[in-house]
Scaffold this active site. Structure first.
Site, short mmCIF file in Angstrom:
data_model
loop_
_atom_site.label_atom_id
_atom_site.label_comp_id
_atom_site.label_asym_id
_atom_site.label_seq_id
_atom_site.Cartn_x
_atom_site.Cartn_y
_atom_site.Cartn_z
N HIS A 59 0.85 -1.18 0.00
CA HIS A 59 0.00 0.00 0.00
C HIS A 59 0.89 1.24 0.00
O HIS A 59 2.03 1.21 0.48
CB HIS A 59 -0.90 0.03 1.24
CG HIS A 59 -2.00 -0.98 1.20
ND1 HIS A 59 -3.05 -0.93 2.08
CD2 HIS A 59 -2.22 -2.06 0.40
CE1 HIS A 59 -3.88 -1.93 1.82
NE2 HIS A 59 -3.39 -2.64 0.82
N GLU A 61 0.93 3.85 1.84
CA GLU A 61 1.42 4.25 3.16
C GLU A 61 2.61 3.41 3.61
O GLU A 61 3.60 3.95 4.12
CB GLU A 61 0.31 4.12 4.22
CG GLU A 61 -0.91 4.96 3.96
CD GLU A 61 -2.03 4.22 3.25
OE1 GLU A 61 -3.20 4.44 3.62
OE2 GLU A 61 -1.75 3.44 2.32
N CYS A 89 -6.14 1.92 5.92
CA CYS A 89 -6.75 0.66 6.36
C CYS A 89 -6.12 0.25 7.70
O CYS A 89 -5.15 0.87 8.15
CB CYS A 89 -6.52 -0.41 5.29
SG CYS A 89 -4.81 -1.00 5.22
N CYS A 92 -2.24 -0.36 7.51
CA CYS A 92 -1.47 0.88 7.39
C CYS A 92 -1.54 1.71 8.66
O CYS A 92 -0.54 2.29 9.09
CB CYS A 92 -1.95 1.67 6.18
SG CYS A 92 -1.60 0.83 4.61
#
Length: 155
Positions: A59, A61, A89, A92
């Site tokens: 992801h 992040e 999420c 993260c």
């Protein structure tokens, strides 16, 4: 006369995250972008690369955190802010707490999996050893429109 652009504003740095999200879209990834800022300077830039890297943890992040840690030479990102186009999420959010990021600024909420207040709030959970300050809704329209257009195109 055009208004001056504040190069230290949340809107400016979210624009940098939006540029990263556009790169994700160009790679046929969900368009989420992130930047890490320290003392008014971008020290990391990333976008979702789950499909490209065949890695569920890739992801924006997570990739930005890893870059920022390399830039500062430590796993602790105290005094850093992370700007991301979509609410983090749980994975993260957990990484942001563990990395000791001071502040998380996101564009649009994520009602299905948002862990900065929509579904749950891991970033400020009272039982964890660190809590991140949260600013939501920065350039929310721009962030939402990009995600909606991406998914509309995919259907």
């Amino acid at each position: 006369m055009q208004p001056l652009i504040d190069l230290q504003s949340d809107e400016f740095f979210m624009g940098e995250a939006l540029r990263m999200a556009k790169r994700a879209w160009e790679q046929e990834e969900v368009p989420v972008g992130a930047v890490v800022v320290l003392e008014g300077r971008v020290i990391a830039r990333a976008y979702n690369q789950v499909e490209q890297l065949k890695d569920a943890t890739a992801h924006a992040e997570i990739l930005a955190i890893t870059q920022a840690e390399a830039a500062v030479g430590d796993w602790r990102l105290t005094n850093c802010q992370l700007y991301v186009t979509k609410e983090p999420c749980p994975m993260c959010a957990g990484a942001l707490v563990h990395a000791r990021v001071d502040r998380v600024i996101f564009g649009c909420p994520s009602p299905k999996d948002g862990a900065a207040g929509s579904l749950m709030n891991l970033l400020q959970h009272p039982n964890l050893n660190h809590r991140c300050e949260i600013t939501s809704g920065v350039r929310q329209h721009d962030c939402s429109v990009m995600l909606q257009a991406f998914f509309r195109e995919r259907r």
